[in-house]
Design an enzyme around this catalytic site. Structure first.
Site, PDB file in Angstrom:
ATOM      1  N   ARG A 175       0.805  -1.220   0.000  1.00  0.00           N
ATOM      2  CA  ARG A 175       0.000   0.000   0.000  1.00  0.00           C
ATOM      3  C   ARG A 175       0.839   1.272   0.000  1.00  0.00           C
ATOM      4  O   ARG A 175       0.316   2.364  -0.097  1.00  0.00           O
ATOM      5  CB  ARG A 175      -1.033  -0.013   1.134  1.00  0.00           C
ATOM      6  CG  ARG A 175      -0.444  -0.212   2.512  1.00  0.00           C
ATOM      7  CD  ARG A 175      -1.543  -0.364   3.535  1.00  0.00           C
ATOM      8  NE  ARG A 175      -1.518   0.748   4.486  1.00  0.00           N
ATOM      9  CZ  ARG A 175      -2.562   1.222   5.105  1.00  0.00           C
ATOM     10  NH1 ARG A 175      -3.733   0.702   4.890  1.00  0.00           N
ATOM     11  NH2 ARG A 175      -2.451   2.222   5.941  1.00  0.00           N
ATOM     12  N   ARG A 179       6.612   6.674  -6.599  1.00  0.00           N
ATOM     13  CA  ARG A 179       6.270   7.610  -7.686  1.00  0.00           C
ATOM     14  C   ARG A 179       7.512   8.271  -8.262  1.00  0.00           C
ATOM     15  O   ARG A 179       8.390   8.675  -7.506  1.00  0.00           O
ATOM     16  CB  ARG A 179       5.427   8.766  -7.140  1.00  0.00           C
ATOM     17  CG  ARG A 179       4.151   8.379  -6.553  1.00  0.00           C
ATOM     18  CD  ARG A 179       3.307   9.641  -6.437  1.00  0.00           C
ATOM     19  NE  ARG A 179       2.151   9.296  -5.651  1.00  0.00           N
ATOM     20  CZ  ARG A 179       1.933   9.759  -4.429  1.00  0.00           C
ATOM     21  NH1 ARG A 179       2.759  10.609  -3.885  1.00  0.00           N
ATOM     22  NH2 ARG A 179       0.871   9.379  -3.782  1.00  0.00           N
ATOM     23  N   ARG A 253      -2.129  -6.399  17.036  1.00  0.00           N
ATOM     24  CA  ARG A 253      -1.045  -5.513  17.486  1.00  0.00           C
ATOM     25  C   ARG A 253      -1.729  -4.369  18.188  1.00  0.00           C
ATOM     26  O   ARG A 253      -2.808  -3.915  17.786  1.00  0.00           O
ATOM     27  CB  ARG A 253      -0.248  -4.948  16.306  1.00  0.00           C
ATOM     28  CG  ARG A 253       0.749  -5.879  15.724  1.00  0.00           C
ATOM     29  CD  ARG A 253       1.811  -6.311  16.687  1.00  0.00           C
ATOM     30  NE  ARG A 253       2.884  -5.322  16.852  1.00  0.00           N
ATOM     31  CZ  ARG A 253       3.884  -5.494  17.707  1.00  0.00           C
ATOM     32  NH1 ARG A 253       3.938  -6.560  18.494  1.00  0.00           N
ATOM     33  NH2 ARG A 253       4.832  -4.586  17.792  1.00  0.00           N
ATOM     34  N   ARG A 284       6.505   6.623  15.481  1.00  0.00           N
ATOM     35  CA  ARG A 284       6.344   7.960  14.892  1.00  0.00           C
ATOM     36  C   ARG A 284       5.944   8.967  15.957  1.00  0.00           C
ATOM     37  O   ARG A 284       5.518   8.600  17.058  1.00  0.00           O
ATOM     38  CB  ARG A 284       5.346   7.945  13.733  1.00  0.00           C
ATOM     39  CG  ARG A 284       4.032   7.273  14.024  1.00  0.00           C
ATOM     40  CD  ARG A 284       3.226   7.056  12.733  1.00  0.00           C
ATOM     41  NE  ARG A 284       2.044   6.259  13.024  1.00  0.00           N
ATOM     42  CZ  ARG A 284       1.230   5.739  12.116  1.00  0.00           C
ATOM     43  NH1 ARG A 284       1.467   5.913  10.841  1.00  0.00           N
ATOM     44  NH2 ARG A 284       0.184   5.038  12.454  1.00  0.00           N
ATOM     45  N   GLU A 309       4.322   7.375  19.400  1.00  0.00           N
ATOM     46  CA  GLU A 309       3.512   6.167  19.190  1.00  0.00           C
ATOM     47  C   GLU A 309       4.395   4.926  19.331  1.00  0.00           C
ATOM     48  O   GLU A 309       5.399   4.801  18.643  1.00  0.00           O
ATOM     49  CB  GLU A 309       2.899   6.253  17.783  1.00  0.00           C
ATOM     50  CG  GLU A 309       1.893   5.188  17.476  1.00  0.00           C
ATOM     51  CD  GLU A 309       1.164   5.451  16.153  1.00  0.00           C
ATOM     52  OE1 GLU A 309       0.845   6.627  15.852  1.00  0.00           O
ATOM     53  OE2 GLU A 309       0.943   4.482  15.429  1.00  0.00           O
ATOM     54  N   TYR A 357      -8.450  -4.856   8.575  1.00  0.00           N
ATOM     55  CA  TYR A 357      -7.881  -3.522   8.661  1.00  0.00           C
ATOM     56  C   TYR A 357      -8.651  -2.599   7.719  1.00  0.00           C
ATOM     57  O   TYR A 357      -8.395  -2.573   6.524  1.00  0.00           O
ATOM     58  CB  TYR A 357      -6.371  -3.500   8.327  1.00  0.00           C
ATOM     59  CG  TYR A 357      -5.861  -2.114   8.579  1.00  0.00           C
ATOM     60  CD1 TYR A 357      -5.384  -1.760   9.827  1.00  0.00           C
ATOM     61  CD2 TYR A 357      -5.944  -1.128   7.605  1.00  0.00           C
ATOM     62  CE1 TYR A 357      -5.001  -0.453  10.094  1.00  0.00           C
ATOM     63  CE2 TYR A 357      -5.570   0.172   7.870  1.00  0.00           C
ATOM     64  CZ  TYR A 357      -5.102   0.494   9.106  1.00  0.00           C
ATOM     65  OH  TYR A 357      -4.747   1.790   9.377  1.00  0.00           O
ATOM     66  N   ASP A 359      -9.850   1.236   6.592  1.00  0.00           N
ATOM     67  CA  ASP A 359      -9.764   2.691   6.731  1.00  0.00           C
ATOM     68  C   ASP A 359     -11.174   3.214   7.004  1.00  0.00           C
ATOM     69  O   ASP A 359     -12.160   2.485   6.861  1.00  0.00           O
ATOM     70  CB  ASP A 359      -9.197   3.308   5.447  1.00  0.00           C
ATOM     71  CG  ASP A 359      -7.666   3.290   5.451  1.00  0.00           C
ATOM     72  OD1 ASP A 359      -7.081   3.365   6.547  1.00  0.00           O
ATOM     73  OD2 ASP A 359      -7.071   3.209   4.358  1.00  0.00           O
TER      74      ASP A 359
END
Ligand code: FAD
Ligand code: UDP
Length: 371
Positions: A175, A179, A253, A284, A309, A357, A359
């Site tokens: 994911r 680019r 997790r 992060r 985190e 999972y 979004d």
């Protein structure tokens, strides 16, 4: 005559959107949540005038215009664009992997130079001889080669998942976009942003006029007699808990946050900085004000709130965050899904009940489809 058409367990985006659409259809709902607040994982706490994403940074993104129009009809969204930065032993790199990252790593200037560097780097993956990558390490090497894997993926992923990259499924890394343009936008979607004023407004609008109860655990208060008060149950809690873990516990997790106020208006200059080396224990750092304050507004708010985190293994009693989608867990989840399909008048939905999972946008899309 029963009191409610639906008893909805969980006030996250699945439960709240379901309640909204059911109310529009003239149905009566009771929404309960075991937490002391509504909103599930998108709930924000206001600290120093800043909306703090209590359960982790949430950036709404979708290419589905119906979903985008639906949420914007409740609360307008701002123009926030997610563009995280990686810190590897003090070196800074733009994410996702794009021309800025390649220039910072190798000093390349053009897409052709970047492509030839990546092809050189991928040489060892080519040794797979066209075989599909069988784990995350092989997938990453095939996608971006050794340098990026070592500096930006390997140690971050091992901190995040607590497992060696060779033991993790390849799809986790698929994911992340790659680019050959100078574009730090993390998502490829047509629409993204944060509700102006924060996610609590979205939840408030979804649940306006709906009866709600917080600090209310389904298993303690309604499990044995819900059929007496409601025609249907909408269950968005963990699927294994619903069935009393009779087939075993599903693995997760979990993440915990160390949040503090800093007396500076701008601590790290970005909402999200990933620490991609092992020596830093957290994955992060989120600086929450950057989700909603731009330009001069950052400096008009004299303090800032940051969250480190940390990712750890789940133990009973902790919050479930990410499903562990390895073969064993997926097989167990399938067996629970078979049990769920046999329950009469119960809809199982959302990330905990589907062990998926999700979004935010797909959760809303799913509810809109049900109606
Ligand atoms: P939840 O929001 O978890 O709601 C479930 C609710 O059910 C909870 O409030 C819980 O307390 C309640 N509940 C459970 N059991 C019971 C019980 N027995 N009795 C009563 N209540 C109960 N998505 C994005 O689109 N963008 C992002 O940037 C993003 N970032 C994320 C970051 C992190 C760290 C995580 C973990 C997820 C992120 N997501 C993101 C995903 C997003 O959080 C989910 O898609 C969304 O929260 C799913 O909503 P839900 O209603 O299914 O679950
Ligand atoms: N990832 C990585 N380096 C990074 C960010 C992400 O290797 O700097 C990998 C990691 O394996 C992670 C996956 O990409 O689990 C997806 O990360 P993302 O930040 O998109 O997902 P989130 O944790 O926000 O759900």
């Amino acid at each position: 005559m029963k009191n409610y058409d639906y008893l909805i367990v969980g006030s996250g985006l699945f439960g709240a959107t379901f309640a909204y659409k059911a109310k529009q259809a003239g149905k009566k709902c009771l929404v309960i949540d075991k937490r002391p607040h509504l909103g599930g994982n998108v709930y924000c706490e206001n600290i120093e005038g800043i909306n703090v994403h209590k359960y982790g940074a949430h950036i709404f993104h979708t290419s589905n215009k119906e979903v985008w129009d639906f949420v914007n009809s409740l609360v307008p969204f701002n123009r926030y664009t997610n563009s995280p930065v990686a810190n590897y032993h003090g070196e800074l790199y733009n994410l996702p992997f794009n021309m800025n990252t390649f220039a910072q790593l190798w000093g390349v200037r053009t897409p052709d130079e970047a492509k030839s560097k990546i092809n050189e780097q991928r040489a060892e993956a080519v040794a797979l001889n066209g075989k599909e990558p069988s784990n995350l390490e092989e997938q990453a090497l095939a996608l971006v080669g050794r340098d990026i894997y070592e500096k930006l993926i390997k140690e971050y992923t091992e901190k995040q998942w607590g497992r060696d990259c060779r033991e993790l499924p390849a799809f986790i890394i698929k994911r992340l976009p790659v680019r050959f343009v100078f574009d730090n936008n993390y998502f490829n979607d047509a629409f993204q942003g944060i509700p102006i004023g924060g996610y609590n407004i979205l939840i408030h609008k979804l649940l306006e006029g709906v009866e709600t109860r917080t600090d209310c655990d389904f298993f303690k208060e309604y499990r044995n007699h819900w059929r007496e008060i409601a025609n249907q149950l909408v269950y968005t809690g963990p699927i294994d808990e619903y069935f009393d873990y009779r087939l075993g516990r599903l693995d997760w997790r979990t993440v915990f946050f160390k949040t503090r106020v800093e007396c500076t208006p701008n601590y790290q200059g970005n909402a999200v900085i990933n620490y991609t080396s092992h020596d830093v224990p957290f994955t992060r750092v989120i600086e929450h004000k950057h989700f909603e304050m731009f330009g001069q507004a950052v400096y008009e708010c004299p303090k800032t709130v940051i969250s480190e985190e940390y990712s750890t293994e789940y133990k009973p009693g902790m919050e479930q965050f990410y499903p562990v989608n390895d073969d064993r867990q997926n097989a167990l989840a399938d067996r629970y899904r078979t049990l769920a399909a046999q329950e009469s008048n119960v809809i199982f939905g959302g990330r905990l009940a589907e062990y998926k999972y999700y979004d935010m946008a797909p959760v809303i899309e799913k509810v809109l489809k049900i109606f």
